[in-house]
Structure formats: structure tokens, C-alpha cells
Design an enzyme around this catalytic site. Structure first.
Site, mmCIF file in Angstrom:
data_model
loop_
_atom_site.group_PDB
_atom_site.id
_atom_site.type_symbol
_atom_site.label_atom_id
_atom_site.label_comp_id
_atom_site.label_asym_id
_atom_site.label_seq_id
_atom_site.Cartn_x
_atom_site.Cartn_y
_atom_site.Cartn_z
ATOM 1 N N ASP A 175 0.825 -1.212 0.000
ATOM 2 C CA ASP A 175 0.000 0.000 0.000
ATOM 3 C C ASP A 175 0.864 1.268 0.000
ATOM 4 O O ASP A 175 2.013 1.255 0.435
ATOM 5 C CB ASP A 175 -0.882 0.046 1.268
ATOM 6 C CG ASP A 175 -2.043 -0.927 1.197
ATOM 7 O OD1 ASP A 175 -2.074 -1.769 0.283
ATOM 8 O OD2 ASP A 175 -2.918 -0.844 2.082
ATOM 9 N N HIS A 188 3.894 -2.314 3.105
ATOM 10 C CA HIS A 188 3.975 -0.993 2.477
ATOM 11 C C HIS A 188 5.286 -0.903 1.692
ATOM 12 O O HIS A 188 6.295 -1.461 2.127
ATOM 13 C CB HIS A 188 3.892 0.116 3.534
ATOM 14 C CG HIS A 188 2.555 0.175 4.214
ATOM 15 N ND1 HIS A 188 2.221 -0.667 5.253
ATOM 16 C CD2 HIS A 188 1.463 0.943 3.967
ATOM 17 C CE1 HIS A 188 0.964 -0.409 5.625
ATOM 18 N NE2 HIS A 188 0.492 0.563 4.868
HETATM 19 ZN ZN LIG Z 1 -2.694 3.242 3.020
#
Ligand SMILES: [Zn+2]
Length: 226
Positions: A48, A195
Site C-alpha cells: 500500500d 507498504h
Molecule cells: Zn494506506
């Protein structure tokens, strides 16, 4: 009687708040959050908040070296800043999903109309830059509500959650802690949340892929999300 009524109201409000943070409940928006499969060793990696000018490239290098494909949920305006990275994500065989235009807390209080506008603009950017058709969505912060649910439904997007969270953003300087969290929870059918904007994103990914390989797991994009 009054005490009972107040208790019911408080519990109802608390449940609605909890439901907005727990995607797997699917109260406002049905999301695919992975499964626990006994006879499978397949897991799916999801990244993400990219693209990041340096760290996304490092993550892509590791994925390429290890022959792994993953999902990348990108932020529209960030994608505009780094078009070449969006192109590389797509060219490397990964799938791009939408993660809002700006990833600000305001996204969670927008009307359905505004959420739709935000996502339409983001999808247009991502499709133009990548050449992919974008139909996967991950809500910023994992927060859902009736407006987000309505907009995502109208746009015919598939919402993808997770069932293994690394909390890598909270232990940026301690990849082992993030890794331990993942290893404790991973099983066949897991969708792992990572991430690609952290300085240790690639380091954590390398260690995770080593563990998965040593334990017979393999990371791939589940056909269910295609
Ligand atoms: Zn996010």
C-alpha cells in the site's frame, strides 16, 4: 429501563465504529480479506501507499529477483509524480489497485458522490499511466463506511482487505518485529499487508520471502482477485 436503553445505544454506536475499522465484518462494504486454507501454501503479498521514488523500486527489484508477483494499491496523486514507477510496476507483471487520490483522513468523511469522484480521478490516472484496467480497491486506513461502500459498488470495484497485518509502518526501524508478527499469523490463503514506502520495505520483504520459501509457502496473485 433508561439504563438499558442507554446501554443499547452505546453498544450500537460502538459496534458501528468498530465495523468501520474492521473490514472483514463487511458491514458497509464486502471485501475479500483472504482465508485460512488447510491444504494450501499460497499467500498473496499486497503493498500500500506507493509509489515511493526510491523504496518502491527497491521492492520491485526484490520481487523481480525472486520471481514473485504482487498487488500494489497506489495513491493517485503520488502516481502522477512518479509515472515511470507506475509503468514499471505494471511492466514487471504486478497488478495495480486504487488506494484513493490523496490518502488523507478526509477521505473517510466524504459523501458517496465525492468518494466516487475521488476514485474515478485516481483510476483514470492509474489506467493512463499503467495501461492496466484498474478494478481493485483498498480503502485508506482500512476504514469503510456507507459512503465508501456505495461509491465502490457503483464503480463496480472489488475491495481487497487482508488477514495478516505486518504493522511495518509502526516498527520502521525494527523489521524483525514486523516479520515476527507476520510469521505468527501466516497460513495458506493469507493476504499480507505491507507498504512499499518505508526505508526497510525491501529488507523486510527479503526476509519474509526467505521464510516463506523455507516453509514451503509461495507468494502469488490469487486467481480470485483477477
Ligand atoms: Zn494506506
Amino acid at each position: 429501563m433508561i439504563v438499558l436503553a442507554i446501554t443499547i445505544i452505546v453498544v450500537s454506536i460502538a459496534s458501528l465504529i468498530a465495523a468501520s475499522f474492521i473490514m472483514s465484518w463487511g458491514l458497509f462494504l464486502k471485501s475479500y480479506c483472504g482465508e485460512r486454507l488447510e491444504n494450501s501454501k499460497e499467500v498473496m503479498l499486497t503493498f500500500d501507499d506507493g509509489p515511493h521514488p526510491d523504496h518502491t523500486q527497491e521492492v520491485l527489484d526484490v520481487l523481480k529477483k525472486r520471481g514473485v508477483r504482487a498487488l500494489f494499491f497506489l495513491i493517485g496523486e503520488r502516481a502522477l509524480e512518479y509515472p515511470e514507477i507506475v509503468k514499471r510496476i505494471s511492466d514487471d507483471g504486478h497488478i495495480i489497485g486504487v488506494h484513493s487520490l490523496r490518502h488523507t483522513p478526509e477521505f473517510t468523511i466524504l459523501s458517496a458522490k465525492m468518494v466516487k469522484k475521488d476514485l474515478e480521478a485516481s483510476i483514470k490516472i492509474l489506467e493512463d499511466l499503467s495501461g492496466q484496467r484498474v478494478n481493485l480497491f483498498r480503502p485508506p486506513y482500512g476504514v469503510t463506511n456507507p459512503s465508501i461502500g456505495k461509491a465502490v459498488k457503483e464503480l463496480n470495484l472489488k475491495s481487497i482487505g487482508w488477514n495478516v497485518r505486518s504493522f511495518d509502518t509502526m516498527c520502521e526501524n525494527d523489521t524483525d518485529r514486523a516479520l515476527k508478527r507476520v510469521l505468527k499469523r501466516v497460513s495458506g490463503g493469507s493476504i499480507i499487508l505491507l507498504h512499499d514506502r518505508l526505508k526497510n520495505s525491501a529488507g523486510l520483504l527479503e526476509k519474509l520471502l526467505d521464510y516463506l520459501e523455507e516453509n514451503g509457502y509461495y507468494a502469488k496473485i490469487f486467481s480470485k482477485v483477477l
